[in-house]
Structure formats: structure tokens, C-alpha cells
Design a protein around this motif. Structure first.
Motif, PDB file in Angstrom:
ATOM      1  N   PRO A 121       9.715  -1.030  -4.468  1.00  0.00           N
ATOM      2  CA  PRO A 121      10.378  -2.278  -4.066  1.00  0.00           C
ATOM      3  C   PRO A 121      10.285  -3.302  -5.202  1.00  0.00           C
ATOM      4  CG  PRO A 121       8.213  -2.116  -3.049  1.00  0.00           C
ATOM      5  CD  PRO A 121       8.450  -0.818  -3.756  1.00  0.00           C
ATOM      6  N   LEU A 240      10.850   4.659   1.031  1.00  0.00           N
ATOM      7  CA  LEU A 240      11.588   3.465   0.674  1.00  0.00           C
ATOM      8  C   LEU A 240      13.101   3.678   0.662  1.00  0.00           C
ATOM      9  CD1 LEU A 240      11.362   0.499  -0.201  1.00  0.00           C
ATOM     10  CD2 LEU A 240      11.270   1.296  -2.567  1.00  0.00           C
ATOM     11  N   HIS A 279      13.493   0.710   8.299  1.00  0.00           N
ATOM     12  CA  HIS A 279      12.348   1.513   7.851  1.00  0.00           C
ATOM     13  C   HIS A 279      11.395   1.844   8.996  1.00  0.00           C
ATOM     14  CE1 HIS A 279      13.800   0.135   3.909  1.00  0.00           C
ATOM     15  NE2 HIS A 279      13.227   1.231   3.441  1.00  0.00           N
TER      16      HIS A 279
END
Length: 452
Positions: A121, A240, A279
Motif C-alpha cells: 500500500p 492487497l 478487502h
């Protein structure tokens, strides 16, 4: 047990249209669709039965009957998928696990940040240098690190390269851990090739004690040769990039339950754990053991809602909370959170990430961490659990088997002026081999004191 069936993407689960943070902006939808179709037909990287076995081990950690060592690269690179790099990372994890086992007299659950940690991220979608703005580097799964327009182009073909890099890594991990490299009677061999230092010398002394114990067990006929020869090392990464993760979901042929076969254990980061977003929805639907990162702003209500959403049946080993509070905050924040969560805190596995809350920038411009802060947060983690009556179930560490100069401090001290000597990470600073070993010795002492 390992007969998982590959089912084309879209036929395993129907994914709801939910907000998803930190996702790539692929420029070519057709190219992405072709890649995902290819990925959906590739063999699984791990098997459902292996994931179930890890869940059982994490359950033991939640009960105080085992301890989790989760470690590896901040961000794997495709160029780093080489035999020496993988071997030295495994050797470092194995050495740390032996130190913890020997020092604390407790089974160690070994989980690598490996074979899938190719995405990271970022705080911004873009990066600007000298007036030039390009997309941020999001890990080798998405784009390249070099600051050029061509390298920073987000390319879905990289998802295939990440899959093949993960496959090659797991192939070597399994060869090492099943083929005798990890034999406890070879603990001295794991030291070869590393620079000497105080932690290394202490390890050698311990290895001699282990050798004597092994000879005694073999002479008395009490040693299980097969148990000594093999070790279980599980693969984990942050889930992710959802395009990649969803394409690797398969149904277990034994039960029909869906698993992500990209790794044994996946976690959701602090920046993507919103309960109403994609997520958390993703990990709620797969049957792997899963984790969620909790920073210092995590509240009682958030934690309880996460437990209800992700582990409604309260299956031990299913859910791990990975706390990342910072050395300056953990003693203030974590005891209160554990107490507020109450009895529910006893049903999950608690692991400490002492890395991400302790990052600062050196005067020379290097992102770094102090070794003393990293160890200090682990101490605060143990103290908080002792105060709350819960079990400190493990540590989650960014490390490398190489002798880099990325984190300052430790007995074989790295100074801020040394950071430029071997600063190799593309994202966050990692403990080097000496610092990793030294940390293992200190955590072993914490475990031993807690058991008495």
C-alpha cells in the motif's frame, strides 16, 4: 488432502461491487481480463489441507501452547527470486525459530512473509521528483521501482510474473524444508555464510548445546529421525491486490469450501480494513486462517465487529489480530483495548508487528527504525497481555537474511551514518541477519519469563 480443484474465476464466488482501496489503475481492461482468465486456470500455489493444518497450529498459539514467528521481506521483488536470497531468508527464520524453541521450550509456528508479498500500500497514488509526477511504486506485482514512465506503468502481466515468482519460491522452500536442509542436526550449517557478530557467537554456543542433546537422544533411541529432518514453513502475505487474490480462489474438493490458494495465511492491512469494503469482504469468504492489522486508533467496537464478521463461529486459529501500535503507544493503548474487548480477546491469536509503528526518517533521508524501539514494542506487547490475562501469541517482523544497513542499533550497532552502506529495501527498512537473531534471543527470554 491435496486434491483441490482449479475452477475458473467467477465460478467460485460472486464478488460484490464494494469500494476497494489501494488498488492498481490498470490501463487496459482487455489485457487484465486475459491475465485473470489465465491465472484462474493455473494450479493452486498452496493446498486447503495445508491451510487447515496452519489454522490448527495458530489455535494452539491462541491458547498459549505455541508461539508464532512470522517474518520476511517488506516487499519481495521479482529480481530477488534467487536461490541465495531465498535460502538466506529461510536460514534466518530457522535460526530464530531454534533460538525461540530452545530458549522458551515451546513449539514455534514458522510463517514466512514470502511467495506473495509483491505488493505494498502507498500513501499517495503518485510520486513527484524534480517536477516530474509518475504513478507511485506499488510493488513488483503492479509496476517497476525505477522512476521512469515506462517502469511505473501499471501492467497486469506482472500478476503472472508474481505468480511464477511465488511458485518458484515455494518450490525451493519445500525442497529446503522437506529435503534435509532444515534438519535439527544441522543447526551449525545454518550459520555458514553470515558475518560474525555477538548474536552469531551466542547462536553457535547454543547450537553446540543442541548438538549434544541430539547425540544423547540418538544414542538413547529416543530421537525421531523424520521429525528432526523436516520443518513446516508456511507462506503468508498481505491480500492487497484483489484481482490477483480472487483469481486464485479455489474450492476444496473435500468440502467445497473456498480458499485463496495464493498463500496459507493472508492478512488485511491497517489501511484497508474498513468493514464495509472489499478487502474485509474478501477474507470473510475464504476459509484460510486470516489476519487483520490493528493500529493505535483501533477501537473496541471495531475489533468486536471484525470478530463477528470474520469469525462468527469462533473457530480458534481462524482469526489473528496483528497489532502495530508503536513503542511509545503500546503500553498505553493495547492493555485498554484488550480489557475492553473482554472475553472475546481470548478466542483470537494476538501477534505483535513491532516494525510499522516505529519508522522515522534519518537526517540523511533514509526511512529507518531503531532496533531498540522494535524490541521495546515487543516488551510492551508482552506486558499488555500479562496485564489483561491474555496470551502474546507471536511476532510479525520484516527481516532479511542479508547483512543490510536499514535499521539502526543492535549489539552489532548500525549507526544512522551507516545507513547508506547497504540500504537495499525498495519500501520499508528490515532487520538484518544479526539484528534478527538478537531479537530472537530477547523474545525467547520474554517467553521464558512469562512461562514461569
Amino acid at each position: 488432502m491435496h486434491s483441490d480443484t482449479a475452477v475458473p474465476v467467477g465460478h467460485v464466488l460472486d464478488w460484490p461491487d464494494l469500494p476497494a482501496r489501494q488498488q492498481p489503475h490498470w490501463p487496459d481492461a482487455g489485457a487484465l481480463a486475459d491475465v485473470l482468465t489465465t491465472l484462474s486456470h493455473y494450479p493452486p500455489l498452496v493446498f486447503a489441507g495445508e491451510c487447515d493444518h496452519l489454522r490448527d497450529k495458530l489455535a494452539q498459539a491462541s491458547l498459549g501452547q505455541a508461539f508464532v514467528l512470522q517474518g520476511g521481506d517488506c516487499a519481495e521483488t521479482l529480481s530477488g527470486v534467487t536461490g541465495p536470497n531465498i535460502r538466506d531468508r529461510i536460514k534466518t527464520i530457522l535460526q530464530m525459530a531454534v533460538v525461540l524453541t530452545y530458549g522458551a521450550g515451546m513449539p514455534i509456528v514458522k510463517v514466512g512473509r514470502i511467495a506473495g508479498q509483491f505488493a505494498k500500500p502507498r500513501s499517495s497514488d503518485d510520486e513527484t521528483r524534480d517536477g516530474v509526477t509518475l504513478p507511485a511504486y506499488r510493488g513488483d506485482m503492479v509496476n517497476g521501482f525505477e522512476f521512469t514512465r515506462e517502469a511505473r506503468q501499471q501492467d497486469p502481466e506482472r500478476l503472472l510474473r508474481a505468480y511464477h515468482g511465488s511458485s518458484a519460491t515455494l518450490n525451493l522452500v519445500r525442497a529446503f524444508t522437506d529435503g534435509g536442509f532444515a534438519d535439527l542436526r544441522s543447526v551449525h550449517l545454518w550459520n555458514k555464510g553470515f558475518l560474525s557478530g555477538p548474536a552469531q557467537a551466542r547462536y553457535e554456543s547454543m547450537a553446540r548445546d543442541i548438538d549434544r542433546a541430539m547425540r544423547f537422544l540418538e544414542a538413547s533411541g529416543a530421537a525421531d529421525a523424520e521429525a528432526l529432518r523436516r520443518v513446516e514453513l508456511y507462506a503468508s502475505h498481505e491480500a492487497l491486490v484483489l484481482d490477483y487474490e480472487r483469481a486464485l480462489v479455489r474450492r476444496d474438493s473435500r468440502t467445497g469450501n473456498p480458499y485463496t490458494t495464493s498463500g496459507h495465511f493472508v492478512w488485511v492491512g491497517e489501511r484497508t480494513r474498513d468493514l464495509d469494503e472489499a478487502h474485509i469482504d474478501f477474507v470473510s469468504r475464504v476459509h484460510n486462517p486470516i489476519g487483520v492489522k490493528l493500529g493505535p486508533t483501533a477501537t473496541r467496537d471495531e475489533v468486536l465487529r471484525l470478530i463477528d464478521r470474520l469469525d462468527p463461529e469462533r473457530v480458534r486459529g481462524r482469526l489473528t489480530f496483528i497489532t502495530r501500535m508503536g513503542a511509545s503507544k503500546i503500553r498505553e493503548v493495547l492493555p485498554e483495548l484488550l480489557s475492553a474487548v473482554g472475553e472475546e480477546a481470548h478466542h483470537v491469536t494476538w501477534v505483535c508487528d513491532p516494525m510499522h509503528g516505529n519508522t522515522f526518517t534519518s537526517p540523511g533521508g533514509y526511512k529507518t527504525r531503531r532496533f531498540e524501539d522494535v524490541v521495546g514494542e515487543v516488551r510492551g506487547f508482552f506486558e499488555a497481555h500479562r496485564q489483561a490475562g491474555t496470551w502474546p501469541g507471536g511476532i510479525h517482523v520484516e527481516l532479511t537474511g542479508n547483512d543490510v544497513t536499514e535499521c539502526v542499533g543492535g549489539s552489532h550497532a548500525v549507526d544512522v551514518d551507516d545507513l547508506g552502506l547497504r540500504y537495499e529495501t525498495l519500501c520499508d527498512p528490515r532487520l538484518n541477519h544479526q539484528q534478527s537473531l538478537e531479537m530472537a534471543f530477547q523474545v525467547a527470554e520474554m517467553l521464558d519469563q512469562g512461562a514461569r
